[in-house]
Design a protein around this motif. Structure first.
Motif, PDB file in Angstrom:
ATOM      1  N   GLY A  95     103.948  32.678 -21.138  1.00 16.88           N
ATOM      2  CA  GLY A  95     104.371  33.593 -22.202  1.00 16.88           C
ATOM      3  C   GLY A  95     103.212  34.272 -22.909  1.00 16.88           C
ATOM      4  O   GLY A  95     103.397  35.224 -23.652  1.00 16.88           O
ATOM      5  N   TRP A  96     101.973  33.784 -22.653  1.00 13.07           N
ATOM      6  CA  TRP A  96     100.806  34.389 -23.312  1.00 13.07           C
ATOM      7  C   TRP A  96     100.575  35.801 -22.782  1.00 13.07           C
ATOM      8  O   TRP A  96     100.640  36.050 -21.587  1.00 13.07           O
ATOM      9  N   VAL A  97     100.344  36.735 -23.696  1.00 14.10           N
ATOM     10  CA  VAL A  97     100.022  38.118 -23.340  1.00 14.10           C
ATOM     11  C   VAL A  97      98.561  38.355 -23.736  1.00 14.10           C
ATOM     12  O   VAL A  97      98.136  37.948 -24.818  1.00 14.10           O
ATOM     13  N   PHE A  98      97.800  39.017 -22.875  1.00 17.96           N
ATOM     14  CA  PHE A  98      96.366  39.141 -23.136  1.00 17.96           C
ATOM     15  C   PHE A  98      95.807  40.450 -22.592  1.00 17.96           C
ATOM     16  O   PHE A  98      96.465  41.172 -21.824  1.00 17.96           O
ATOM     17  N   THR A  99      94.581  40.745 -23.009  1.00 12.43           N
ATOM     18  CA  THR A  99      93.867  41.941 -22.564  1.00 12.43           C
ATOM     19  C   THR A  99      92.489  41.492 -22.054  1.00 12.43           C
ATOM     20  O   THR A  99      92.101  40.341 -22.275  1.00 12.43           O
ATOM     21  N   PRO A 100      91.747  42.377 -21.407  1.00 13.57           N
ATOM     22  CA  PRO A 100      90.402  41.982 -20.959  1.00 13.57           C
ATOM     23  C   PRO A 100      89.531  41.458 -22.102  1.00 13.57           C
ATOM     24  O   PRO A 100      88.640  40.633 -21.886  1.00 13.57           O
ATOM     25  N   LYS A 101      89.820  41.924 -23.326  1.00 10.86           N
ATOM     26  CA  LYS A 101      89.037  41.505 -24.492  1.00 10.86           C
ATOM     27  C   LYS A 101      89.126  39.998 -24.724  1.00 10.86           C
ATOM     28  O   LYS A 101      88.257  39.397 -25.365  1.00 10.86           O
ATOM     29  N   SER A 102      90.203  39.374 -24.213  1.00 11.39           N
ATOM     30  CA  SER A 102      90.397  37.922 -24.387  1.00 11.39           C
ATOM     31  C   SER A 102      89.368  37.106 -23.598  1.00 11.39           C
ATOM     32  O   SER A 102      89.292  35.887 -23.761  1.00 11.39           O
TER      33      SER A 102
END
Length: 202
Positions: free
Chosen positions: A18-25
């Motif tokens: 369920g975790w949503v992320f971007t490259p910034k993570s």
């Protein structure tokens, strides 16, 4: 699997489905180029899912339905992390959550300190609307919900019943945070915060 991809998957699994992320993570894992390449490979392999431009998730799985749609709030949080903006429930959602309105917003909508924009993610449309009220850092959801609900209702629609309603939903810590943030609010909103405090003490 590359060392960067391996570390990315370790963090992703640690955060859970369920975790949503971007490259910034994953900036601590290497250059932006190496992170982008690793994310692209992981998405192609089906380990993670690309749900929008620069947006990925570790989808929740259902026995019969397979991968489920991402939770809009998780998407909004990832977008705010990506842009560096602060996030709060939209005014309409906040008023509904606080029991001040029975209207449920039709589309997922959030208040942001950034610009107003609509993003598509995982087949859903998400509205991020520039907030007219301050969004407080490290404040409980209840505090930001009150500020957004006040902005949504407007100066002329705050009566003594609503003041009492707000007062019943806030604890001492919430009131301290609101009182400290009065300088960031429009004048009328700061006055309402004083009235809410008086109603709690009365």
């Amino acid at each position: 699997m590359s060392a960067v991809a391996d570390r990315i998957m370790k963090r992703v699994r640690g955060k859970g489905r369920g975790w949503v992320f971007t490259p910034k993570s994953f900036v601590d894992f290497g250059t932006r180029g190496s992170v982008d390449m690793a994310l692209s490979r992981l998405a192609t392999a089906g380990d993670i899912r690309r749900i929008g431009r620069g947006l990925y998730d570790y989808p929740r799985q259902h026995d019969k339905l397979g991968a489920l749609s991402p939770d809009p709030t998780n998407v909004a949080k990832a977008l705010s992390t990506q842009s560096g903006d602060k996030l709060a429930p939209s005014g309409a959602a906040a008023a509904n959550r606080l029991g001040l309105s029975t209207q449920v917003p039709a589309r997922a909508s959030y208040a942001t300190t950034g610009r107003t924009r609509v993003r598509q993610a995982g087949g859903r449309s998400l509205t991020l609307k520039h907030s007219r009220a301050p969004v407080l850092d490290n404040a409980p959801d209840s505090v930001n919900a009150v500020l957004q609900a006040l902005a949504h209702l407007g100066k002329d629609n705050i009566d003594s019943d609503k003041i009492r309603h707000f007062a019943a939903r806030l604890d001492d810590r919430d009131m301290r945070m609101l009182a400290q943030a009065r300088a960031e609010m429009p004048g009328w909103m700061g006055d309402v915060v004083l009235k809410i405090g008086a109603a709690r003490n009365g």
